[in-house]
Design an enzyme around this catalytic site. Structure first.
Site, short mmCIF file in Angstrom:
data_model
loop_
_atom_site.label_atom_id
_atom_site.label_comp_id
_atom_site.label_asym_id
_atom_site.label_seq_id
_atom_site.Cartn_x
_atom_site.Cartn_y
_atom_site.Cartn_z
N ASP A 58 49.55 -14.72 76.48
CA ASP A 58 49.24 -13.73 75.44
C ASP A 58 50.16 -14.04 74.26
O ASP A 58 50.91 -15.03 74.30
CB ASP A 58 49.44 -12.30 75.97
CG ASP A 58 48.50 -11.31 75.27
OD1 ASP A 58 48.54 -11.22 74.04
OD2 ASP A 58 47.71 -10.63 75.98
N HIS A 71 44.79 -13.51 71.11
CA HIS A 71 46.03 -13.39 71.87
C HIS A 71 46.67 -14.75 72.12
O HIS A 71 47.20 -15.01 73.20
CB HIS A 71 45.78 -12.66 73.19
CG HIS A 71 45.34 -11.23 73.01
ND1 HIS A 71 46.24 -10.19 72.96
CD2 HIS A 71 44.11 -10.68 72.83
CE1 HIS A 71 45.57 -9.05 72.77
NE2 HIS A 71 44.28 -9.32 72.69
N GLU A 112 39.35 -8.48 71.83
CA GLU A 112 39.97 -8.10 70.55
C GLU A 112 39.97 -9.21 69.51
O GLU A 112 40.84 -9.24 68.64
CB GLU A 112 41.41 -7.60 70.81
CG GLU A 112 41.44 -6.40 71.74
CD GLU A 112 42.84 -5.81 71.95
OE1 GLU A 112 42.94 -4.58 71.98
OE2 GLU A 112 43.81 -6.57 72.10
N TRP A 117 49.84 -3.38 81.56
CA TRP A 117 50.21 -4.09 80.32
C TRP A 117 51.67 -3.77 80.09
O TRP A 117 52.12 -2.62 80.29
CB TRP A 117 49.32 -3.62 79.17
CG TRP A 117 47.88 -3.90 79.46
CD1 TRP A 117 46.95 -3.05 79.94
CD2 TRP A 117 47.23 -5.17 79.31
NE1 TRP A 117 45.75 -3.69 80.11
CE2 TRP A 117 45.90 -5.00 79.73
CE3 TRP A 117 47.63 -6.44 78.88
CZ2 TRP A 117 44.95 -6.03 79.72
CZ3 TRP A 117 46.70 -7.47 78.86
CH2 TRP A 117 45.38 -7.26 79.28
N GLU A 157 53.90 -4.15 77.34
CA GLU A 157 54.59 -3.98 76.05
C GLU A 157 55.76 -3.00 76.16
O GLU A 157 56.81 -3.22 75.57
CB GLU A 157 53.63 -3.44 74.98
CG GLU A 157 52.59 -4.43 74.48
CD GLU A 157 51.27 -4.27 75.23
OE1 GLU A 157 51.30 -3.85 76.41
OE2 GLU A 157 50.22 -4.56 74.64
#
Ligand code: TNX
Length: 542
Positions: free
Chosen positions: A191, A254, A318, A463, A465
């Site tokens: 990513d 990504h 995305e 995920w 983050e």
């Protein structure tokens, strides 16, 4: 008087017994007896390749070592490939199993190694939760259990790019997944912040692309990635635990980490206000022949590392967030002309088809996020991961087009969403993901019987983050992943949240004993927020 009678009647019904096992088995009958498992108990395992793991799992559950049954001696616990049930009661196919616990022995019958493995997990939980007599021997209640999964795909996705977990953490995770009969580990290996899989032909992917993470973007952060040797080892570790690892190499979006290492494949990134400097190289050039060859090479090495994956996931999500530069790329202009592509969506579609051909050519189905449902990929060789919970029409479209689907909508399957209203760190989107919502899923979708046939299964996704440390990753993952496991395994009619809550405390204790600190929804344990936390470097920099 009337209600009294009703109560008596209910008490007299041969109700299925409650047993301390997660996921709750499909069918359980009590047998009025006990099996005594003492320190000299022995085990017969059908599959010689997995003997050590079976013994270790049962010994750990018992709290004392169990031995292998010597030739021709009777066993206390037996795993049997042949049907030796009274009246040759039919054994479920595939991953299902039958366990019969009587005074003399406990027998696990299954048609496949996967069925034996699932029976092992049930038996291990039963043994761990059974009473002990004064001498320390286990008193295992008699039972007849017939069990098989509701869904074939019972998955968990881990994002390794935003923050890296590392080999020890992944193995611990696989151990816990196996306990709850989860059988797919979707490994999000690439990513924007970092590239985490060694590719021999392109070493800079890891020596440069592997540096940094969501909370440390310095160019001299130590590279963090899995070597090919580590990957082979982890794949084998998973396989012994009935878990198939499905790798994801995200494209064409990504892609920053890869493009940072090999800038000649840059397709441009976010041009929106405020995000320009975050991911300036979000996409691969979708039309440059050298870039396509580069991606083919990568997929070829990935295919060799995951020979049994069945599916290679190529992301596809995305893309429109970062494709603004595409119209200026000469290769894109040439492609649009040559292939008569009207817009960027058509370019994206062309790219997807092109990469899916490579993946199919390598002998794998293509996995992709639900954006790919809008495109014209072959339904018989594509698996769609429905993630946008706010777009039920996309799920509908995928089903109508005949795609097999894995259900992993942000709500209630994304584990980076908070699990209690009082929690501060983590995502919300018109709500959050409490344990009960994950448990009840997919009841709210009202799937028809035909729809459900196309649903391969359920998956939770972490995920990373906002999860800088392993402690927070564990806190966000558990026990919601236990709830997802029961949602994916147990027949809808047998699901019962109140019962689940009774069985859960024993599993919170098991997780803790295995180095995983779950959120405790009963004690409302303090939130692990990672505020001000420094990223960890769990595996030595390579
Ligand atoms: C959306 S899910 C993403 C991820 C983010 C996640 C955060 C998907 C296909 N894309 O890149 O990490 O939301 O919840």
């Amino acid at each position: 008087m009337k209600s009294h009678l009703a109560l008596l009647l209910i008490a007299a019904l041969p109700l299925a017994a409650e047993i301390p096992v997660i996921p709750r088995p499909a069918d359980v009958k009590e047998i009025e007896t006990h099996l005594r498992i003492s320190k000299d108990a022995t085990v017969h395992v059908a599959d010689p390749n997995n003997r050590e793991l079976f013994l270790a799992t049962l010994s750990e559950a018992a709290g004392f070592p169990l031995g292998i049954t010597p030739a021709d001696a009777p066993s206390t616990i037996q795993f049997l490939a042949e049907n030796m049930l009274p009246d040759r009661f039919p054994i479920p196919e595939g991953e299902g199993y039958v366990i019969r616990i009587v005074a003399e022995c406990a027998n696990v019958h299954a048609a496949t190694p996967a069925g034996h493995f699932n029976g092992l997990q049930t038996l291990a939980q039963l043994i761990r939760n059974a009473g002990r007599d004064a001498g320390g021997a286990i008193q295992l209640p008699g039972a007849y259990i017939v069990d098989a999964p509701r869904f074939a795909w019972r998955g968990f996705m881990l994002d390794e790019s935003r923050h890296f977990t590392g080999e020890a953490g992944v193995k611990r995770l696989l151990d816990a997944m196996a306990r709850y009969k989860l059988n797919r580990f979707h490994w999000h290996l690439t990513d924007s912040p970092g590239w985490r899989i060694e590719i021999k032909k392109y070493p800079k992917l890891t020596s440069i692309g592997g540096r940094g993470n969501e909370s440390d973007t310095s160019p001299d952060a130590p590279p963090q990635f899995y070597t090919q040797q580590q990957i082979r080892d982890i794949v084998a570790y998973a396989k012994a635990r009935n878990i198939t690892i499905v790798p994801e190499i995200d494209m064409p979006g990504h892609a920053d980490a890869a493009v940072r290492a090999y800038p000649e494949h840059d397709g441009g990134g976010f041009l929106q206000k405020g995000r320009t400097d975050k991911w300036p190289r979000f996409t691969f050039n979708p039309a440059k022949p050298e870039t396509l060859a580069f991606l083919d090479d990568i997929l070829t090495e990935v295919a060799a590392l995951f020979p049994d994956a069945g599916v290679i996931h190529f992301g596809g999500d995305e893309v429109h967030f970062g494709w603004q530069k595409w119209p200026q790329l000469p290769e894109v202009q040439a492609l649009m002309k040559k292939e008569n592509l009207k817009d960027l969506a058509a370019v994206e579609s062309w790219f997807n088809l092109r990469m899916a051909k490579t993946i199919n050519g390598l002998g794998f189905a293509t996995g992709g996020w639900d954006e790919i449902a809008a495109r014209d990929l072959p339904a018989d060789r594509t698996l769609v991961f429905w993630w946008r919970h706010d777009k039920p029409q996309v799920l509908r479209q995928a089903l109508d087009k005949g795609f097999p689907v894995v259900l992993c909508p942000r709500r209630p399957c994304y584990l980076d969403f908070v699990q209690e209203d009082s929690h501060q760190a983590g995502r919300r989107w018109g709500g959050f993901n409490p344990l009960a919502d994950t448990y009840h899923f997919p009841a709210g979708l009202q799937l028809s019987e035909d729809d459900e046939k196309q649903v391969r299964g359920l998956q939770a996704c972490l995920w990373t983050e906002t999860t800088v440390t392993q402690a927070r990753r564990d806190f966000m993952t558990w026990p919601r992943l236990v709830a997802l496991a029961e949602a994916a395994w147990t027949p809808a009619a047998r699901k019962d949240f109140a019962s689940f809550e009774k069985r859960l405390p024993a599993e919170l204790a098991w997780l803790k004993a295995h180095g995983i600190a779950p959120y405790d929804p009963f004690a409302k344990s303090p939130e692990v927020t990672d505020q001000g936390a420094k990223p960890e470097y769990p595996d030595k920099p390579q």
